[in-house]
Design an enzyme around this catalytic site. Sequence first.
Site, PDB file in Angstrom:
ATOM      1  N   ASP A   1      -2.427  -1.179  -4.025  1.00  0.00           N
ATOM      2  CA  ASP A   1      -2.765   0.204  -4.333  1.00  0.00           C
ATOM      3  C   ASP A   1      -1.455   0.971  -4.413  1.00  0.00           C
ATOM      4  O   ASP A   1      -0.853   1.293  -3.390  1.00  0.00           O
ATOM      5  CB  ASP A   1      -3.685   0.757  -3.246  1.00  0.00           C
TER       6      ASP A   1
ATOM      7  N   TYR B   1       0.871  -1.169   0.000  1.00  0.00           N
ATOM      8  CA  TYR B   1       0.000   0.000   0.000  1.00  0.00           C
ATOM      9  C   TYR B   1       0.909   1.221   0.000  1.00  0.00           C
ATOM     10  O   TYR B   1       1.450   1.616   1.033  1.00  0.00           O
ATOM     11  CB  TYR B   1      -0.921  -0.035   1.218  1.00  0.00           C
TER      12      TYR B   1
END
Length: 262
Positions: free
Chosen positions: A156, A117
């Site tokens: 992400d 992330y």
Amino acid sequence: MKFISWNVNGLRACVGKGFGDTFCELDADFFCLQETKMQQGQLDLAFPGYQSYWNYAEKKGYSGTAIYTKHTPQNVFYGMGTANADGSITYDADNIHNHEGRVITLEYEQFYLITVYVPNAQDGLRRLDYRMTWEDDFLTYIRALDKKKPVIFCGDLNVAHNDIDLKNPKTNHQNPGFTDEERGKFTDLLAAGFTDTFRTLHPDEQTFSWWSYRFHAREKNIGWRIDYFVVSNRLMPQVQSTAIHTDITGSDHCPVELVATL
């Protein structure tokens, strides 16, 4: 093998929106999560046949990653490792990048799998300098792993690489996730021996993986593709397919998928 990656934007909230049903329907070998926003002990979420590994942020209700897997790894590493001169890698909890629960690495005989992330540059680009440091250090880390065996990383990445990867590139230029600096770092990463699997297999397809909760953005499909599966170049011949599951709700992101013969 099927790999799924999903920024759930708060796993406890996502569980209340059908996460368990989605998990079972997708039936992945590896299910990688980002932005779990949890601390240890807050949620007991187990699935038959899966082991799970969790990296929690020190700050409550923030960041966090997890991996569910059907396949027992040889090793599990939490956080971003630092490559040493002798080729070894040190995992240090005091590393500046390892306080927010952003990285988990599973080692298998034939490859490494990483869920990540990536930090957001944030409003006013107030965290862009840190983001640049992160990008440099993460590339050094995955290149060190890649010298030993191929790497698959997903998550992400908080960047839309090219104009095709977001609905409104002109009006978003130099906004967080679409700065020249962030896009340039992703270009550098790909040039270092890695492949954006979706864009390689779907060079002209504009499909998004994230939509703002504001202004009915998802309903209007005003989105960004910021969730990726990236692999070492030499693994690309084993990649069979990629997909972005835009029909799956429960978060402001949707799951992305990779199928590969490994």
